[in-house]
Design a protein around this motif. Structure first.
Motif: not given
Length: 161
Positions: A80-97
């Motif tokens: 679950k932690y790894l899934a949340v971490e991956a989702e968080n990484s995607v969201l950070r990339a979207q925020v940056s874009e």
């Protein structure tokens, strides 16, 4: 008298030997009881030792089960932690874009506000034949300039799908 003392000493020997036999019998009885008591004590000690071993074996089984459950829980939590971490990484990339897009749009907005009227006086727009008589272009209307000077703001609602 000598013979009477001899017989009395002879009967005393009989009493002593009888009493020695009785003493020996009492000693043998005590020895037999002590052996029985020792055997009983050893049997109880073996039973206590066996019960202790059984209790320890039961505890080992219980702890192994608990350990298995904890390992399963840790594995699930890690997934679950790894899934949340991956989702968080995607969201950070979207925020940056989105931040870069917002910055670009704000620069375009600033440029449009800064260059308003630089290219000459406002005249008829190329689409003025579509507008009714007396109306003006949206960008040349001073009442619409308030919208152009406002920065474009992003909100968290934009990120929801």
């Amino acid at each position: 008298m000598a013979s009477s003392s001899g017989t009395s000493s002879g009967s005393s020997l009989l009493q002593n030997s009888g009493s020695e036999e009785d003493l020996q019998a009492v000693m043998d009885e005590r020895k037999r009881k002590r052996m029985i008591s020792n055997r009983e004590s050893a049997r109880r000690s073996r039973m206590r030792k066996q019960k202790h071993l059984d209790d320890l074996a039961s505890l080992v089984t219980q702890l192994r089960n608990e350990n298995h459950q904890i390992l399963t829980s840790v594995t699930l939590t890690t997934q679950k932690y790894l899934a949340v971490e991956a989702e968080n990484s995607v969201l950070r990339a979207q925020v940056s874009e989105l931040s870069h897009r917002l910055e670009s749009l704000n620069e375009i907005n600033h440029f449009l506000n800064a260059t308003n009227g630089v290219f000459g006086p406002p005249g008829p727009s190329p689409t003025s034949f579509l507008e009714p008589e007396g109306s003006s272009n949206f960008f040349n209307n001073p009442f619409n300039m308030a919208y152009l000077s406002q920065p474009i703001m992003a909100s968290a609602d934009m990120l929801q799908y």
